[in-house]
Design an enzyme around this catalytic site. Sequence first.
Site, PDB file in Angstrom:
ATOM      1  N   PHE A   1       0.806  -1.220   0.000  1.00 15.40           N
ATOM      2  CA  PHE A   1       0.000   0.000   0.000  1.00 15.40           C
ATOM      3  C   PHE A   1       0.834   1.263   0.000  1.00 15.40           C
ATOM      4  O   PHE A   1       0.350   2.331  -0.389  1.00 15.40           O
ATOM      5  CB  PHE A   1      -0.916   0.023   1.235  1.00 15.40           C
ATOM      6  CG  PHE A   1      -0.178   0.264   2.530  1.00 15.40           C
ATOM      7  CD1 PHE A   1       0.125   1.546   2.959  1.00 15.40           C
ATOM      8  CD2 PHE A   1       0.235  -0.798   3.321  1.00 15.40           C
ATOM      9  CE1 PHE A   1       0.820   1.759   4.148  1.00 15.40           C
ATOM     10  CE2 PHE A   1       0.922  -0.592   4.510  1.00 15.40           C
ATOM     11  CZ  PHE A   1       1.214   0.689   4.919  1.00 15.40           C
TER      12      PHE A   1
ATOM     13  N   LYS B   1      -1.270  -8.090  -8.571  1.00 13.58           N
ATOM     14  CA  LYS B   1      -2.099  -8.045  -7.365  1.00 13.58           C
ATOM     15  C   LYS B   1      -1.546  -6.929  -6.478  1.00 13.58           C
ATOM     16  O   LYS B   1      -0.496  -7.070  -5.875  1.00 13.58           O
ATOM     17  CB  LYS B   1      -2.071  -9.382  -6.622  1.00 13.58           C
ATOM     18  CG  LYS B   1      -2.994  -9.414  -5.382  1.00 13.58           C
ATOM     19  CD  LYS B   1      -2.195  -9.101  -4.129  1.00 13.58           C
ATOM     20  CE  LYS B   1      -3.015  -9.236  -2.865  1.00 13.58           C
ATOM     21  NZ  LYS B   1      -3.298  -7.969  -2.181  1.00 13.58           N
TER      22      LYS B   1
ATOM     23  N   GLU C   1      -4.968  -4.474  -1.299  1.00 13.77           N
ATOM     24  CA  GLU C   1      -6.405  -4.206  -1.200  1.00 13.77           C
ATOM     25  C   GLU C   1      -6.682  -2.898  -0.467  1.00 13.77           C
ATOM     26  O   GLU C   1      -7.813  -2.392  -0.487  1.00 13.77           O
ATOM     27  CB  GLU C   1      -7.115  -5.365  -0.496  1.00 13.77           C
ATOM     28  CG  GLU C   1      -6.709  -5.608   0.934  1.00 13.77           C
ATOM     29  CD  GLU C   1      -5.520  -6.543   1.088  1.00 13.77           C
ATOM     30  OE1 GLU C   1      -5.428  -7.205   2.137  1.00 13.77           O
ATOM     31  OE2 GLU C   1      -4.673  -6.601   0.162  1.00 13.77           O
TER      32      GLU C   1
ATOM     33  N   SER D   1       6.140  -6.775   4.029  1.00 15.78           N
ATOM     34  CA  SER D   1       6.743  -6.995   5.339  1.00 15.78           C
ATOM     35  C   SER D   1       7.624  -8.238   5.344  1.00 15.78           C
ATOM     36  O   SER D   1       7.481  -9.124   4.495  1.00 15.78           O
ATOM     37  CB  SER D   1       5.651  -7.137   6.400  1.00 15.78           C
ATOM     38  OG  SER D   1       4.914  -8.335   6.199  1.00 15.78           O
TER      39      SER D   1
ATOM     40  N   CYS E   1       9.986   1.636   3.330  1.00 19.11           N
ATOM     41  CA  CYS E   1      11.046   0.714   3.739  1.00 19.11           C
ATOM     42  C   CYS E   1      12.419   1.358   3.721  1.00 19.11           C
ATOM     43  O   CYS E   1      13.390   0.737   4.152  1.00 19.11           O
ATOM     44  CB  CYS E   1      11.036  -0.529   2.848  1.00 19.11           C
ATOM     45  SG  CYS E   1      11.512  -0.212   1.138  1.00 19.11           S
TER      46      CYS E   1
ATOM     47  N   GLU F   1      10.439  -3.394  12.946  1.00 21.26           N
ATOM     48  CA  GLU F   1      10.007  -2.395  11.971  1.00 21.26           C
ATOM     49  C   GLU F   1       8.649  -1.857  12.413  1.00 21.26           C
ATOM     50  O   GLU F   1       7.669  -2.598  12.454  1.00 21.26           O
ATOM     51  CB  GLU F   1       9.907  -3.000  10.578  1.00 21.26           C
ATOM     52  CG  GLU F   1       9.472  -1.991   9.529  1.00 21.26           C
ATOM     53  CD  GLU F   1       9.368  -2.583   8.137  1.00 21.26           C
ATOM     54  OE1 GLU F   1       9.800  -1.917   7.179  1.00 21.26           O
ATOM     55  OE2 GLU F   1       8.857  -3.714   7.999  1.00 21.26           O
TER      56      GLU F   1
END
Length: 486
Positions: A154, A178, A181, A231, A286, A386
């Site tokens: 995202f 993909k 969402e 992640s 990141c 993180e």
Amino acid sequence: MITTEIKRVKNHINGEWVESTGTEVEAVPNPATGKIIAYVPLSPKEDVEKAVEAAKAAYETWSKVPVPNRSRQLYKYLQLLQENKEELAKIITLENGKTLTDATGEVQRGIEAVELATSTPNLMMGQALPNIASGIDGSIWRYPIGVVAGITPFNFPMMIPLWMFPLAIACGNTFVLKTSERTPLLAERLVELFYEAGFPKGVLNLVQGGKDVVNSILENKDIQAVSFVGSEPVARYVYETGTKHGKRVQALAGAKNHAIVMPDCNLEKTVQGVIGSAFASSGERCMACSVVAVVDEIADEFIDVLVAETKKLKVGDGFHEDNYVGPLIRESHKERVLGYINSGVADGATLLVDGRKIKEEVGEGYFVGATIFDGVNQEMKIWQDEIFAPVLSIVRVKDLEEGIKLTNQSKFANGAVIYTSNGKHAQTFRDNIDAGMIGVNVNVPAPMAFFAFAGNKASFFGDLGTNGTDGVQFYTRKKVVTERWF
């Protein structure tokens, strides 16, 4: 075009917008207000299978299109992206929450990735060595590998998909995408513009959804390679599951990026650099700086200026130009971040700037303000994990050697930065730090698209990174030819 109506998101398969065959949907809120702006389908396995079949059929002809022609087609797409930069940035701010300034920067970085893809004729060139033996020539040829897939997060809904599918398609592959969402609207617009550029149906397919889509991609026998960004636990799962099913996998994972601040740094520029790296994009990237190892000699002065400047940052809706820190992506993530801040306090760190108490100023969105801890050590969760938020930990070290040792103790190794005016310090840092991407007085050492992007240790699973020649190698297969003519 951005509207106020609530949108029902669709999949794009074989050149058409289609409803998911499933019935499950998820609400998509605007993170700055909490108001629902769309519903995204959580597509089932059957939708992935249809997308793969469409990509397989398209591959038969697309893979045979001459390489320069594929690049020219991508150049048309590049032009459309450039023409729609403002709209794309607004969609990012609407569904992701980052400020319009940050979103505009992301759009530009995405466009740069497509620029790289248009240069594929140069990057796909093979190698040749004549007369390797009497009358025998040797050469290496690069070919596309088939249907490939991308699973994207995202936090960069434009840039990261554009790392993947333009380059893969330029290399002659077809693609199943993909996206998260949580940010489906930008993905829709990217696909719309792609087909406005005139690409044949089935070359790019979009399947919206969650875990079921991920698992279907990883298990589908006709998908040859998978690119992933997300992640660390999910990256590890994607890599292990994908390779178990015989796929190439590049899985870019989590980070805990450190910056070392030396006494000989330019203090003003260093403070502004750390603020930009730690708090822009709400820390949801990141490559954000999440730990500063500051040498004792300059620590007090650096911290005083850093705290004073950080307290000036405004928090709020990303569409308001004065705001520097936008909302986090979801309420659940906000609660997770607040838990980390509370754990830092409980573990004995000193909270210098508290981003928790801002609701009165910003309303009902998922906001956490810029947060700074001092007195952090390696035993604390706020150093180890993180957090993916505007939370910065400060560790005081006696010298460069201790700063490097601290940085290398992290299980992550994505990026690392040193602020110094001493070339020897920079050289020592470069040669001894364990990170995939290194900055010297560069706040966010994310390389341009013609360089590879990848970390080390738990920040990356795979062999070849995204972008640059790594990306071309990942999306192509070599054939070594040894030939003799009589």
